[in-house]
Design a protein around this motif. Structure first.
Motif, PDB file in Angstrom:
ATOM      1  N   ARG A   1       0.829  -1.156   0.014  1.00  0.00           N
ATOM      2  CA  ARG A   1      -0.010   0.026  -0.111  1.00  0.00           C
ATOM      3  C   ARG A   1       0.817   1.279  -0.095  1.00  0.00           C
ATOM      4  NH1 ARG A   1      -2.336   3.287   4.111  1.00  0.00           N
ATOM      5  NH2 ARG A   1      -4.364   4.223   3.541  1.00  0.00           N
ATOM      6  N   ALA A   2       1.898   1.304   0.716  1.00  0.00           N
ATOM      7  CA  ALA A   2       2.860   2.416   0.764  1.00  0.00           C
ATOM      8  C   ALA A   2       3.457   2.643  -0.549  1.00  0.00           C
ATOM      9  CB  ALA A   2       3.931   2.049   1.836  1.00  0.00           C
ATOM     10  N   VAL A   3       3.969   1.572  -1.176  1.00  0.00           N
ATOM     11  CA  VAL A   3       4.491   1.764  -2.446  1.00  0.00           C
ATOM     12  C   VAL A   3       3.403   2.275  -3.684  1.00  0.00           C
ATOM     13  CG1 VAL A   3       5.479   0.410  -4.666  1.00  0.00           C
ATOM     14  CG2 VAL A   3       6.133  -0.133  -2.184  1.00  0.00           C
ATOM     15  N   GLN A   4       2.087   1.754  -3.434  1.00  0.00           N
ATOM     16  CA  GLN A   4       1.127   2.413  -4.200  1.00  0.00           C
ATOM     17  C   GLN A   4       0.832   3.806  -4.047  1.00  0.00           C
ATOM     18  OE1 GLN A   4      -2.571   0.594  -3.536  1.00  0.00           O
ATOM     19  NE2 GLN A   4      -3.473   1.848  -4.628  1.00  0.00           N
ATOM     20  N   PHE A   5       1.222   4.398  -3.055  1.00  0.00           N
ATOM     21  CA  PHE A   5       0.950   5.724  -2.678  1.00  0.00           C
ATOM     22  C   PHE A   5       2.481   6.540  -2.870  1.00  0.00           C
ATOM     23  CE2 PHE A   5      -2.861   4.564  -0.356  1.00  0.00           C
ATOM     24  CZ  PHE A   5      -3.701   5.371  -0.960  1.00  0.00           C
ATOM     25  N   GLY A   6       3.305   5.844  -3.296  1.00  0.00           N
ATOM     26  CA  GLY A   6       4.668   6.575  -3.566  1.00  0.00           C
ATOM     27  C   GLY A   6       5.704   6.823  -2.247  1.00  0.00           C
ATOM     28  N   GLY A   7       5.068   6.101  -1.029  1.00  0.00           N
ATOM     29  CA  GLY A   7       6.053   6.339   0.167  1.00  0.00           C
ATOM     30  C   GLY A   7       5.552   7.543   0.937  1.00  0.00           C
ATOM     31  N   TYR A   8       6.318   7.720   1.988  1.00  0.00           N
ATOM     32  CA  TYR A   8       5.858   8.937   2.836  1.00  0.00           C
ATOM     33  C   TYR A   8       6.721  10.206   2.517  1.00  0.00           C
ATOM     34  CZ  TYR A   8       9.491   8.182   6.529  1.00  0.00           C
ATOM     35  OH  TYR A   8      10.793   7.794   7.096  1.00  0.00           O
ATOM     36  N   MET A   9       7.972  10.137   2.010  1.00  0.00           N
ATOM     37  CA  MET A   9       8.800  11.033   1.781  1.00  0.00           C
ATOM     38  C   MET A   9       8.256  11.919   0.967  1.00  0.00           C
ATOM     39  SD  MET A   9      11.459  10.599   3.799  1.00  0.00           S
ATOM     40  CE  MET A   9      12.966  11.407   3.187  1.00  0.00           C
ATOM     41  N   ASP A  10       7.826  13.432   1.240  1.00  0.00           N
ATOM     42  CA  ASP A  10       7.218  14.213   0.095  1.00  0.00           C
ATOM     43  C   ASP A  10       7.867  15.164  -0.528  1.00  0.00           C
ATOM     44  OD1 ASP A  10       7.815  15.558   2.600  1.00  0.00           O
ATOM     45  OD2 ASP A  10       5.583  16.148   2.856  1.00  0.00           O
ATOM     46  N   PHE A  11       9.168  14.814  -0.522  1.00  0.00           N
ATOM     47  CA  PHE A  11      10.154  15.611  -1.664  1.00  0.00           C
ATOM     48  C   PHE A  11       9.719  15.191  -3.074  1.00  0.00           C
ATOM     49  CE2 PHE A  11      13.669  17.312  -3.786  1.00  0.00           C
ATOM     50  CZ  PHE A  11      13.741  18.623  -3.079  1.00  0.00           C
TER      51      PHE A  11
ATOM     52  N   TYR B   1       1.882   8.700   0.546  1.00  0.00           N
ATOM     53  CA  TYR B   1       1.424   8.126   1.906  1.00  0.00           C
ATOM     54  C   TYR B   1       1.590   8.728   3.017  1.00  0.00           C
ATOM     55  CZ  TYR B   1       1.273   3.899   4.914  1.00  0.00           C
ATOM     56  OH  TYR B   1       0.866   2.924   5.732  1.00  0.00           O
ATOM     57  N   ASN B   2       2.268   9.843   3.184  1.00  0.00           N
ATOM     58  CA  ASN B   2       2.025  10.924   4.157  1.00  0.00           C
ATOM     59  C   ASN B   2       0.879  11.100   4.753  1.00  0.00           C
ATOM     60  OD1 ASN B   2       3.929  12.107   5.934  1.00  0.00           O
ATOM     61  ND2 ASN B   2       3.400  14.011   4.815  1.00  0.00           N
ATOM     62  N   GLU B   3       0.158  11.018   3.603  1.00  0.00           N
ATOM     63  CA  GLU B   3      -1.227  11.653   3.928  1.00  0.00           C
ATOM     64  C   GLU B   3      -2.269  10.629   4.079  1.00  0.00           C
ATOM     65  OE1 GLU B   3      -2.615  13.769   0.287  1.00  0.00           O
ATOM     66  OE2 GLU B   3      -0.899  14.965   0.222  1.00  0.00           O
ATOM     67  N   ASN B   4      -1.771   9.262   3.967  1.00  0.00           N
ATOM     68  CA  ASN B   4      -2.686   7.909   4.256  1.00  0.00           C
ATOM     69  C   ASN B   4      -2.053   7.060   5.312  1.00  0.00           C
ATOM     70  OD1 ASN B   4      -4.752   8.107   1.736  1.00  0.00           O
ATOM     71  ND2 ASN B   4      -2.836   8.844   0.862  1.00  0.00           N
ATOM     72  N   THR B   5      -1.235   7.547   6.125  1.00  0.00           N
ATOM     73  CA  THR B   5      -0.658   6.677   7.332  1.00  0.00           C
ATOM     74  C   THR B   5      -2.083   6.497   8.250  1.00  0.00           C
ATOM     75  OG1 THR B   5      -0.242   8.884   8.686  1.00  0.00           O
ATOM     76  CG2 THR B   5       1.639   7.601   7.040  1.00  0.00           C
ATOM     77  N   TYR B   6      -1.975   5.455   8.824  1.00  0.00           N
ATOM     78  CA  TYR B   6      -2.922   5.042   9.843  1.00  0.00           C
ATOM     79  C   TYR B   6      -2.699   5.512  11.325  1.00  0.00           C
ATOM     80  CZ  TYR B   6      -5.108   2.006   6.363  1.00  0.00           C
ATOM     81  OH  TYR B   6      -5.600   1.515   5.195  1.00  0.00           O
ATOM     82  N   VAL B   7      -1.322   5.437  12.033  1.00  0.00           N
ATOM     83  CA  VAL B   7      -1.139   5.990  13.044  1.00  0.00           C
ATOM     84  C   VAL B   7       0.389   6.729  12.980  1.00  0.00           C
ATOM     85  CG1 VAL B   7      -2.334   4.220  14.578  1.00  0.00           C
ATOM     86  CG2 VAL B   7       0.163   3.492  13.629  1.00  0.00           C
TER      87      VAL B   7
END
Length: 267
Positions: A206-216, A228-234
């Motif tokens: 799921r994280a790969v699908q959203f491009g990870g959480y590093m938003d640069f 993924y930064n916008e789609n974390t659960y916790v």
């Protein structure tokens, strides 16, 4: 620090954009980011091309047409950007690889590195890493877990146990498995161990699908990297409502690790 999904996002993008293109220039602005002399590095890399980009754990491996390899670890604060001199970020670039007008910028490599290695050196450098999560079978995971007595959080981020998972995705995996991040591995029931294993691949996928959480952004106009930064659960959602049960997400610090979890549904 970039984890498996971030590096997998970078790998896929680079394989679509820089393969088999001659490296026309190499600029080194921080000698500590490489493992040879500056001129030796430039002579070995300039004029070659990249056959493919692979990922191992949190590393990227660039196979050069010369038979040598570039091993990248971004570490804390490291980033990459592919563009031209006209849209290059106003950031200090420790290393720049040019492919004609396009430049692959390595930014923030204060702790990270890009090392030039032969095949033997590469194998030795990666020898202590544990199995890849997407390639690890349940039996192997359970055997590795059987030998561990510590808490789940430090276990999941231990690169010798499982490769590629760090602070963010260990929290997300524990949430998916409904397990407190500080539960002792030795205290888990067989059902809980299997539930933990079954949570790893879906969370990372799921994280790969959203491009990870590093938003640069990886390139100009990049709208995918970091979603993924916008789609974390916790992860980093202290005080917010749990998306599963409505409880309040909390943070706990343990052994230099911070963990985010829902105390209501992660017992």
């Amino acid at each position: 620090m970039p984890e498996l999904p971030e590096m997998e996002t970078y790998r896929e993008f680079l394989n679509h954009n820089i393969l088999h293109k001659p490296i026309t220039n190499v600029e080194i602005n921080r000698e500590k980011s490489i493992n040879t002399g500056v001129q030796s590095f430039i002579d070995a890399v300039k004029g070659s091309h990249i056959n493919f980009v692979k990922r191992r754990a949190k590393h990227l491996i660039f196979e050069l047409s010369s038979g040598q390899f570039l091993l990248l670890h971004l570490m804390l604060g490291g980033l990459m950007f592919l563009g031209t001199s006209k849209n290059s970020p106003d950031r200090t670039k420790q290393i720049i690889l040019s492919f004609g007008e396009f430049q692959l910028n390595f930014i923030g490599l204060r702790l990270g590195y890009l090392h030039l290695l032969n095949q033997t050196e590469l194998k030795e450098k990666l020898s202590e890493l544990g199995p890849e999560p997407f390639e690890m079978y349940q039996d192997e995971f359970l055997q590795r877990l059987e030998r561990k007595k510590g808490a789940l959080k430090p276990l999941l981020v231990d690169q010798s146990v499982i490769a590629g998972i760090g602070n963010c995705y260990s929290d997300e995996i524990c949430f998916q498995a409904r397990l407190h991040p500080l539960r002792k591995a030795s205290d888990l029931s067989d059902e809980e161990k299997i539930r933990l294993y079954d949570s790893i691949k879906p969370v990372l996928s799921r994280a790969v699908q959203f491009g990870g959480y590093m938003d640069f952004p990886m390139y100009e106009g990049d709208q995918q990297t970091g979603k993924y930064n916008e789609n974390t659960y916790v992860y980093e959602r202290e005080g917010e409502k749990c998306p599963r049960c409505g409880g309040r997400i909390e943070r706990v610090d343990h052994s230099s690790h911070k963990s985010y979890f829902c105390p209501n549904c992660q017992k």
